[in-house]
Design a protein around this motif. Sequence first.
Motif, short mmCIF file in Angstrom:
data_model
loop_
_atom_site.label_atom_id
_atom_site.label_comp_id
_atom_site.label_asym_id
_atom_site.label_seq_id
_atom_site.Cartn_x
_atom_site.Cartn_y
_atom_site.Cartn_z
N VAL A 255 -39.66 36.31 28.87
CA VAL A 255 -39.89 35.49 30.06
C VAL A 255 -41.23 34.80 29.83
O VAL A 255 -42.26 35.48 29.73
N ALA A 256 -41.24 33.46 29.74
CA ALA A 256 -42.47 32.80 29.33
C ALA A 256 -42.43 31.31 29.61
O ALA A 256 -41.36 30.74 29.89
N ASN A 257 -43.60 30.69 29.52
CA ASN A 257 -43.66 29.24 29.46
C ASN A 257 -42.91 28.79 28.21
O ASN A 257 -42.61 29.60 27.33
N SER A 258 -42.63 27.51 28.11
CA SER A 258 -41.69 27.04 27.08
C SER A 258 -42.35 26.15 26.04
O SER A 258 -41.84 25.08 25.70
N GLY A 259 -43.50 26.60 25.51
CA GLY A 259 -44.09 25.92 24.37
C GLY A 259 -43.20 26.03 23.15
O GLY A 259 -42.50 27.04 22.96
N PHE A 260 -43.21 25.02 22.30
CA PHE A 260 -42.26 24.94 21.19
C PHE A 260 -42.36 26.13 20.24
O PHE A 260 -41.34 26.68 19.80
N LEU A 269 -35.69 35.15 16.17
CA LEU A 269 -35.61 36.61 16.23
C LEU A 269 -34.43 37.09 17.08
O LEU A 269 -34.22 38.30 17.21
N GLY A 270 -33.69 36.16 17.66
CA GLY A 270 -32.51 36.52 18.44
C GLY A 270 -32.82 37.02 19.84
O GLY A 270 -32.05 37.80 20.41
N LYS A 271 -33.92 36.55 20.42
CA LYS A 271 -34.34 37.02 21.74
C LYS A 271 -33.93 36.03 22.84
O LYS A 271 -34.39 34.89 22.86
N PRO A 272 -33.09 36.44 23.80
CA PRO A 272 -32.79 35.57 24.94
C PRO A 272 -34.08 35.20 25.68
O PRO A 272 -35.01 36.01 25.78
N TYR A 273 -34.11 33.98 26.23
CA TYR A 273 -35.37 33.42 26.72
C TYR A 273 -35.18 32.87 28.13
O TYR A 273 -34.32 32.02 28.38
N LEU A 274 -36.00 33.34 29.05
CA LEU A 274 -36.08 32.78 30.40
C LEU A 274 -37.32 31.89 30.45
O LEU A 274 -38.45 32.38 30.43
N ALA A 275 -37.09 30.58 30.49
CA ALA A 275 -38.18 29.61 30.36
C ALA A 275 -38.69 29.17 31.73
O ALA A 275 -37.91 28.84 32.63
N VAL A 276 -40.02 29.15 31.85
CA VAL A 276 -40.69 28.66 33.05
C VAL A 276 -41.73 27.64 32.59
O VAL A 276 -42.87 27.98 32.31
N PRO A 277 -41.34 26.35 32.46
CA PRO A 277 -42.26 25.37 31.91
C PRO A 277 -43.48 25.14 32.80
O PRO A 277 -43.40 25.24 34.03
#
Length: 352
Positions: A255-260, A269-277
């Motif tokens: 769960v993180a901001n969405s820097g490139f 690494l195969g980690k699902p991502y919850l993006a909060v730009p």
Amino acid sequence: MANILYGVNGEGAGHSTRAKEVLTHLREQGHTLHVASFDRGLRNLSDDFEVTEIFGFRFAYVNNRVRYKRTIARNLVTVPQAAKSANRLKDLITKWKIDLVVTDFEPLSCHVGHGMGLPVVSIDNQHCLTNAVVSYPREYRRDAAAAKLVTRLMTPHADAYLVISFFTAPVKKRNTFLFPPLLRQEILHAGVTQEEHVLVYVTSPAPLLAKVLGTVRGRFIAYGFGRDGEDGNILYRKPSLDEFLHDLTGAKAIVANSGFSLVTEALHLGKPYLAVPVEHQFEQIFNAYWLQKSGYGAYWEDLNKERIESFLYNLPVYRERLVDYPRQGNGALLAKLDALIAESTSPSRMQD
């Protein structure tokens, strides 16, 4: 072998992290390297390479939002400082007998290279927006237009654009080539596990997010909150490259901001991502939109308990999509760069 000037944008750590991979490869090929950068780029690369400090163009932030008009206005005010750095680069290019300029979204090296008749190669992710056929949320048309303008002004008219992206898209320009993301060796060779924690990362303290996480069932390891220690289901950590890498490779999700850089490392690494730009930072909005569009995770501008729990519930779906995520390493881009350098420094080209 070539004498190469490599300009590296110093804002954030992403540019210098990937530039280090390219620079290491070029040094192994026997080229002579001269790096120009500022801020984080200067600090991150000086131990391994010869780095000249130059004036840095920076984005303007107001209340954690990028202001593109203010970015242009602020950098116009600093034109005299930029001119001084440009003149210094011209002198050094002559002294070093530079054959070619490579730039990672660093404008001075690009513009000076053009002015001195040198070939210029651009390597970045930003030109995906301008040089490829891509979509983005309609409500951000104005932000997209401003981001495109800034991108075109930063490194215009390069002889070749090597654009890195975590999704595929048709290119619009004949001198543009799309490649997978450049990743550091620590990620390419990392041992991946799936532990019970979710890794959380923010670029600035987010007390409201911390409060929401405290209500969600599960364990979180959080960076960027300006805290250290355990509080309920959240373990806060201070910045540490080694601990962060360990927590990243072992996380069950992000769960993180969405820097490139973080997005592409997590996907590899195969980690699902919850993006909060970050609000109105269009590059992050663009990354988050395509991450969700590709099925690798979810994207929300604001998080609440229900949205986080929904993301965690759907982890098996995202993991299934990530099985087919292309993990191709850095080889294709580096091979293309080698070919461009050989072509640009061939006797026939040099005589022209």
